[in-house]
Design a protein around this motif. Structure first.
Motif, PDB file in Angstrom:
ATOM      1  N   SER A 172      -1.285   0.814   0.504  1.00 33.55           N
ATOM      2  CA  SER A 172      -0.092   0.892  -0.336  1.00 33.55           C
ATOM      3  C   SER A 172       1.144   1.126   0.515  1.00 33.55           C
ATOM      4  N   LEU A 173       2.286   0.932  -0.115  1.00 38.34           N
ATOM      5  CA  LEU A 173       3.556   1.204   0.524  1.00 38.34           C
ATOM      6  C   LEU A 173       4.488   1.816  -0.498  1.00 38.34           C
ATOM      7  N   THR A 174       5.589   2.366  -0.026  1.00 41.16           N
ATOM      8  CA  THR A 174       6.560   3.015  -0.892  1.00 41.16           C
ATOM      9  C   THR A 174       7.901   2.312  -0.769  1.00 41.16           C
ATOM     10  N   LEU A 175       8.513   2.063  -1.913  1.00 44.84           N
ATOM     11  CA  LEU A 175       9.871   1.525  -1.975  1.00 44.84           C
ATOM     12  C   LEU A 175      10.752   2.671  -2.450  1.00 44.84           C
ATOM     13  N   GLU A 176      11.862   2.893  -1.761  1.00 47.51           N
ATOM     14  CA  GLU A 176      12.756   3.953  -2.194  1.00 47.51           C
ATOM     15  C   GLU A 176      14.185   3.616  -1.823  1.00 47.51           C
ATOM     16  N   LYS A 206       0.138  -3.119  -1.165  1.00 52.82           N
ATOM     17  CA  LYS A 206       0.742  -4.080  -0.243  1.00 52.82           C
ATOM     18  C   LYS A 206       0.532  -5.516  -0.704  1.00 52.82           C
ATOM     19  N   ASP A 207      -0.637  -5.789  -1.278  1.00 51.52           N
ATOM     20  CA  ASP A 207      -0.941  -7.154  -1.691  1.00 51.52           C
ATOM     21  C   ASP A 207      -0.036  -7.635  -2.824  1.00 51.52           C
ATOM     22  N   THR A 208       0.507  -6.736  -3.638  1.00 52.69           N
ATOM     23  CA  THR A 208       1.390  -7.162  -4.726  1.00 52.69           C
ATOM     24  C   THR A 208       2.862  -6.969  -4.402  1.00 52.69           C
ATOM     25  N   ALA A 209       3.187  -6.175  -3.378  1.00 55.92           N
ATOM     26  CA  ALA A 209       4.585  -5.811  -3.148  1.00 55.92           C
ATOM     27  C   ALA A 209       5.289  -6.627  -2.068  1.00 55.92           C
ATOM     28  N   VAL A 210       4.602  -7.036  -1.017  1.00 57.12           N
ATOM     29  CA  VAL A 210       5.254  -7.669   0.125  1.00 57.12           C
ATOM     30  C   VAL A 210       5.805  -9.044  -0.256  1.00 57.12           C
ATOM     31  N   GLY A 211       7.051  -9.318   0.186  1.00 53.26           N
ATOM     32  CA  GLY A 211       7.665 -10.625  -0.027  1.00 53.26           C
ATOM     33  C   GLY A 211       9.063 -10.529  -0.607  1.00 53.26           C
TER      34      GLY A 211
END
Length: 137
Positions: free
Chosen positions: A28-32, A74-79
């Motif tokens: 996972s990753l975090t967007l802020e 990560k698989d749904t967020a990157v791009g």
């Protein structure tokens, strides 16, 4: 003695399972970041990150006091993303409340905010600040 030994064995197995399970989730990753309107924080609202090509799931969260923090796989967020921002902020003016409030009741004047932006989500740290401007500024 047998009961104590059984308890220790159970504790070791349970602890091992928890350590294993904690490391097996999807990456996972975090967007802020922050969202301002004419330099002032957007007090409350939502932020959504949608795939720019329209394919795949959207992710999003709540805006509170001009800040947001969203966790995603990560698989749904990157791009490349299209970012939809909606919110409400106080204008600093007081206006008369409408019915059913008693006549003469004053409330904060609220301004509705809506904007569409874009950004690129990468694997790693993602800090995206959005400084929105009203059409008159």
């Amino acid at each position: 003695m047998a009961k104590s030994r059984c308890s220790r064995v159970f504790l070791v197995i349970a602890s091992s399972w928890l350590v294993f399970a904690a490391g097996c989730g999807p990456p996972s990753l975090t967007l802020e970041g922050t969202v301002t309107w004419d330099g002032s924080p957007v007090e409350t609202g939502t932020i959504s990150f949608m795939p720019a090509d329209g394919r795949g799931p959207s992710i999003g969260g709540e805006l509170k006091d001009g800040r947001y923090r969203v966790r995603a796989g990560k698989d749904t967020a990157v791009g490349a993303k299209t970012v939809a921002i909606t919110g409400i902020r106080k204008t600093g003016k007081m206006v008369e409340a409408g019915p059913p409030a008693p006549a003469g009741t004053m409330v904060d004047d609220l301004q509705s905010i809506s904007s569409t932006e874009s950004c690129e989500i990468v694997d790693g740290e993602n800090k995206h600040d959005f400084d929105l401007k009203s059409s008159g500024k």
